[in-house]
Design a protein around this motif. Structure first.
Motif, PDB file in Angstrom:
ATOM      1  N   GLY A 105      -5.494  -8.341  11.499  1.00  0.00           N
ATOM      2  CA  GLY A 105      -6.366  -7.646  10.570  1.00  0.00           C
ATOM      3  C   GLY A 105      -6.151  -8.105   9.146  1.00  0.00           C
ATOM      4  N   LYS A 106      -7.240  -8.302   8.396  1.00  0.00           N
ATOM      5  CA  LYS A 106      -7.162  -8.783   7.017  1.00  0.00           C
ATOM      6  C   LYS A 106      -7.853  -7.871   6.017  1.00  0.00           C
ATOM      7  CE  LYS A 106      -7.233 -13.805   8.001  1.00  0.00           C
ATOM      8  NZ  LYS A 106      -8.006 -15.041   7.724  1.00  0.00           N
ATOM      9  N   PHE A 107      -8.925  -7.182   6.448  1.00  0.00           N
ATOM     10  CA  PHE A 107      -9.796  -6.483   5.516  1.00  0.00           C
ATOM     11  C   PHE A 107      -9.739  -4.977   5.737  1.00  0.00           C
ATOM     12  CE2 PHE A 107     -11.482 -10.750   5.969  1.00  0.00           C
ATOM     13  CZ  PHE A 107     -11.702 -11.122   4.653  1.00  0.00           C
ATOM     14  N   GLY A 108     -10.115  -4.237   4.699  1.00  0.00           N
ATOM     15  CA  GLY A 108     -10.136  -2.791   4.782  1.00  0.00           C
ATOM     16  C   GLY A 108      -8.834  -2.173   4.298  1.00  0.00           C
ATOM     17  N   TRP A 109      -8.891  -0.878   4.000  1.00  0.00           N
ATOM     18  CA  TRP A 109      -7.735  -0.175   3.448  1.00  0.00           C
ATOM     19  C   TRP A 109      -6.542  -0.161   4.388  1.00  0.00           C
ATOM     20  CZ3 TRP A 109      -7.070   0.925  -1.439  1.00  0.00           C
ATOM     21  CH2 TRP A 109      -8.185   1.076  -2.278  1.00  0.00           C
ATOM     22  N   LYS A 110      -6.799  -0.306   5.699  1.00  0.00           N
ATOM     23  CA  LYS A 110      -5.698  -0.356   6.665  1.00  0.00           C
ATOM     24  C   LYS A 110      -5.690  -1.672   7.421  1.00  0.00           C
ATOM     25  CE  LYS A 110      -4.421   4.343   6.863  1.00  0.00           C
ATOM     26  NZ  LYS A 110      -3.255   5.090   7.344  1.00  0.00           N
ATOM     27  N   ALA A 111      -6.286  -2.697   6.846  1.00  0.00           N
ATOM     28  CA  ALA A 111      -6.353  -4.016   7.485  1.00  0.00           C
ATOM     29  C   ALA A 111      -6.901  -3.890   8.903  1.00  0.00           C
ATOM     30  CB  ALA A 111      -4.977  -4.689   7.502  1.00  0.00           C
ATOM     31  N   ASN A 112      -8.000  -3.130   9.030  1.00  0.00           N
ATOM     32  CA  ASN A 112      -8.532  -2.839  10.370  1.00  0.00           C
ATOM     33  C   ASN A 112      -9.733  -3.700  10.752  1.00  0.00           C
ATOM     34  OD1 ASN A 112     -10.475  -1.706   8.729  1.00  0.00           O
ATOM     35  ND2 ASN A 112     -10.583   0.236   9.830  1.00  0.00           N
ATOM     36  N   GLN A 113     -10.023  -4.729   9.957  1.00  0.00           N
ATOM     37  CA  GLN A 113     -11.072  -5.682  10.317  1.00  0.00           C
ATOM     38  C   GLN A 113     -10.506  -7.097  10.261  1.00  0.00           C
ATOM     39  OE1 GLN A 113     -13.751  -5.006  11.679  1.00  0.00           O
ATOM     40  NE2 GLN A 113     -14.598  -3.073  10.938  1.00  0.00           N
ATOM     41  N   PRO A 114     -10.804  -7.931  11.273  1.00  0.00           N
ATOM     42  CA  PRO A 114     -10.182  -9.252  11.365  1.00  0.00           C
ATOM     43  C   PRO A 114     -10.885 -10.355  10.593  1.00  0.00           C
ATOM     44  CG  PRO A 114     -11.515  -8.855  13.298  1.00  0.00           C
ATOM     45  CD  PRO A 114     -11.600  -7.603  12.475  1.00  0.00           C
ATOM     46  N   SER A 115     -12.139 -10.130  10.194  1.00  0.00           N
ATOM     47  CA  SER A 115     -12.895 -11.192   9.529  1.00  0.00           C
ATOM     48  C   SER A 115     -13.887 -10.566   8.567  1.00  0.00           C
ATOM     49  CB  SER A 115     -13.641 -12.059  10.544  1.00  0.00           C
ATOM     50  OG  SER A 115     -14.690 -11.311  11.164  1.00  0.00           O
ATOM     51  N   LEU A 116     -14.324 -11.363   7.616  1.00  0.00           N
ATOM     52  CA  LEU A 116     -15.289 -10.861   6.648  1.00  0.00           C
ATOM     53  C   LEU A 116     -16.632 -10.566   7.311  1.00  0.00           C
ATOM     54  CD1 LEU A 116     -16.043 -10.141   3.784  1.00  0.00           C
ATOM     55  CD2 LEU A 116     -16.442 -12.571   3.324  1.00  0.00           C
ATOM     56  N   LYS A 117     -17.036 -11.390   8.263  1.00  0.00           N
ATOM     57  CA  LYS A 117     -18.312 -11.153   8.946  1.00  0.00           C
ATOM     58  C   LYS A 117     -18.289  -9.818   9.675  1.00  0.00           C
ATOM     59  CE  LYS A 117     -21.746 -13.265  11.993  1.00  0.00           C
ATOM     60  NZ  LYS A 117     -22.115 -14.459  12.799  1.00  0.00           N
ATOM     61  N   GLN A 118     -17.198  -9.516  10.354  1.00  0.00           N
ATOM     62  CA  GLN A 118     -17.109  -8.238  11.063  1.00  0.00           C
ATOM     63  C   GLN A 118     -17.005  -7.079  10.081  1.00  0.00           C
ATOM     64  OE1 GLN A 118     -14.981  -8.113  14.796  1.00  0.00           O
ATOM     65  NE2 GLN A 118     -14.084  -6.112  14.286  1.00  0.00           N
ATOM     66  N   GLN A 119     -16.326  -7.287   8.961  1.00  0.00           N
ATOM     67  CA  GLN A 119     -16.249  -6.251   7.925  1.00  0.00           C
ATOM     68  C   GLN A 119     -17.649  -5.902   7.417  1.00  0.00           C
ATOM     69  OE1 GLN A 119     -13.822  -4.442   6.580  1.00  0.00           O
ATOM     70  NE2 GLN A 119     -14.746  -3.712   4.681  1.00  0.00           N
ATOM     71  N   ILE A 120     -18.461  -6.920   7.168  1.00  0.00           N
ATOM     72  CA  ILE A 120     -19.830  -6.690   6.680  1.00  0.00           C
ATOM     73  C   ILE A 120     -20.671  -6.000   7.751  1.00  0.00           C
ATOM     74  CG2 ILE A 120     -21.958  -7.852   5.971  1.00  0.00           C
ATOM     75  CD1 ILE A 120     -20.140 -10.012   4.683  1.00  0.00           C
ATOM     76  N   ALA A 121     -20.571  -6.477   8.998  1.00  0.00           N
ATOM     77  CA  ALA A 121     -21.332  -5.860  10.088  1.00  0.00           C
ATOM     78  C   ALA A 121     -20.916  -4.407  10.287  1.00  0.00           C
ATOM     79  CB  ALA A 121     -21.132  -6.654  11.373  1.00  0.00           C
ATOM     80  N   GLY A 122     -19.614  -4.132  10.155  1.00  0.00           N
ATOM     81  CA  GLY A 122     -19.126  -2.765  10.289  1.00  0.00           C
ATOM     82  C   GLY A 122     -19.669  -1.865   9.188  1.00  0.00           C
ATOM     83  N   ALA A 123     -19.796  -2.398   7.967  1.00  0.00           N
ATOM     84  CA  ALA A 123     -20.351  -1.617   6.867  1.00  0.00           C
ATOM     85  C   ALA A 123     -21.840  -1.367   7.065  1.00  0.00           C
ATOM     86  CB  ALA A 123     -20.098  -2.334   5.540  1.00  0.00           C
TER      87      ALA A 123
END
Length: 477
Positions: free
Chosen positions: A266-284
């Motif tokens: 995990g790299k992104f999010g307040w708890k490093a709960n997203q593994p990639s920027l693309k998934q972080q954006i899709a999750g948002a």
């Protein structure tokens, strides 16, 4: 006195120190393999936090600048992504078919609602009808099949406090504050603001007793460079069991990678709960706006929310692959501003204090990106994010008591500090930490606990001038 290494092409004579039993009375570049400067002196190039991709900017659009070197095609993609990031989505069906599908329940209507001018959200205020970048994560004890938080029946894993016309929103949020008065050892008084959140007017069953975690949107600069970091660059700082006995035990989070159908770092999010920027954006898109993508394509409405479930959608998926490509290119290409005031002596003194207090142990600076085919301009860059992207125990004061994959209820990912001194310029506020409780940098430091308890206590022992110097240094980032 501590010393830092500087580049060999800087010619400086130094009064040398006793080192490994040898004393040099007057040394120069020609007879030393390395040169050293005291840490309270300027280090060549330290203003560039992202190598040659840093940009000089101090205005209210400082988080919206593109990295240097984009070709004509990517400039067009960048502009298109910028437009999509700022556009408000509407409910379906609509004549603007490229931007319909909002909700039916949601937290905001546009990415920029949570990241105004690509910046930072604000803490929850009951008087705000629209979102200012605040949301609440939900779960119940246990883990889902992928090891993540277990969704709340009838609600899911994120409270959505807005809805389209004739659709019931999930609930309302309330917050109250307790003010804590404290005093530094030198007699200077300070105050901390402690929030207490409650969920009211639930429409689909009681939420009493569920696990909640308040969050505000972070500034989106430099995300592509984080995405371009190889796992080993982050894992080199991991020390989960504090084997070096320095009191710091950074831990990696391993989370579900929905794109690759496996567990990843995990790299992104307040708890490093997203593994990639693309998934972080899709999750948002999915969680914040209620929009489906090729990554998260299920109906966003839990089955008891019948009106929500039966509402028309805006296509399958509602965010097309072309739109995802544009937003991702835009997000990977947002530049990190150069530091300001970095040669002022008070800032340089603050840098030395920052290092001496071991703040640098978590807010780390020595990283290098790897190959990154989506945006090759980000490859092989030396970056100084002032974060190790690892989980750290921050103590009871900041605990949300909600696990998130391997992160326990007291652990948070170290927040990158680059750009922190420009938040007020861009967003007209200085609210910090995961829920915006800290009203400035000083309060954010004073909320630190757990692994940072010793550093915080040493900060409190500083003279007023030393504290101000450290704050000036952080504001220069």
């Amino acid at each position: 006195m501590k010393y830092i290494r500087v580049k060999k092409n800087i010619r400086i004579k130094l009064l040398c120190i006793f080192c490994i039993g040898f004393f040099f009375s007057s040394c120069s570049k020609d007879n030393l393999s390395n040169e050293y400067l005291p840490v309270n002196q300027y280090e060549q190039g330290e203003e560039n936090l992202t190598d040659n991709l840093s940009v000089a900017t101090t205005n209210n659009n400082s988080f919206g600048k593109e990295i240097p070197g984009l070709n004509r095609t990517d400039k067009i993609r960048f502009a298109s992504g910028n437009s999509l990031f700022n556009q408000s989505w509407v409910s379906a069906p609509a004549s603007t078919t490229g931007l319909d599908g909002l909700g039916p329940t949601f937290n905001s209507r546009a990415c920029a609602s949570c990241h105004f001018k690509d910046g930072r959200g604000k803490p929850f205020e009951p008087s705000n009808i629209g979102s200012k970048g605040f949301l609440i994560r939900l779960s119940i004890p246990g883990r889902n099949p992928h090891g993540g938080p277990l969704a709340v029946p009838n609600y899911g894993d994120q409270l959505q406090n807005h809805a389209n016309l004739n659709i019931k929103k999930e609930a309302d949020i309330n917050v109250t504050y307790t003010y804590i008065e404290e005093t530094y050892p030198d007699g200077t008084k300070y105050q901390l603001r402690k929030p207490s959140y409650s969920i009211i007017n639930e429409n689909f069953g009681s939420l009493t007793g569920v696990l909640i975690s308040p969050r505000i949107g972070q500034q989106t600069i430099g995300l592509g460079l984080i995405d371009a970091l190889p796992d080993n660059e982050i894992l080199k700082n991991e020390d989960e069991f504090d084997t070096n006995k320095d009191g710091i035990s950074g831990k990696a989070n391993y989370v579900w990678n929905a794109i690759e159908n496996k567990t990843s770092l995990g790299k992104f999010g307040w708890k490093a709960n997203q593994p990639s920027l693309k998934q972080q954006i899709a999750g948002a898109f999915f969680g914040d706006l209620g929009l489906t993508t090729s990554i998260f394509n299920n109906n966003p409405c839990p089955s008891p929310q019948k009106d929500c479930y039966d509402a028309p959608n805006g296509g399958n998926p509602e965010v097309t692959e072309k739109q995802m490509d544009r937003v991702l290119l835009y997000q990977t290409s947002l530049a990190v501003p150069k530091r300001r005031n970095y040669k002022e002596q008070n800032v340089l003194n603050g840098k030395a204090t920052f290092n001496n207090l071991k703040c640098i142990s978590c807010h780390s600076t020595n990283f290098k990106t790897d190959s990154y085919s989506f945006n090759p301009l980000l490859e092989n860059k030396n970056i100084k994010p002032y974060s190790d992207f690892l989980l750290h125990d921050m103590g009871e004061g900041l605990a949300d008591n909600r696990p998130d994959f391997l992160a326990n209820g007291k652990e948070w990912r170290t927040q990158p500090l680059w750009g922190i001194g420009l938040i007020n310029t861009v967003n007209k506020h200085t609210f910090l930490l995961h829920d915006g409780r800290a009203r400035n940098i000083e309060e954010a430091i004073l909320w630190h606990g757990g692994e940072a308890e010793k550093s915080k206590n040493e900060f409190k022992k500083l003279s007023k001038q030393q504290r101000e110097e450290l704050l000036n240094f952080v504001e220069s980032l």
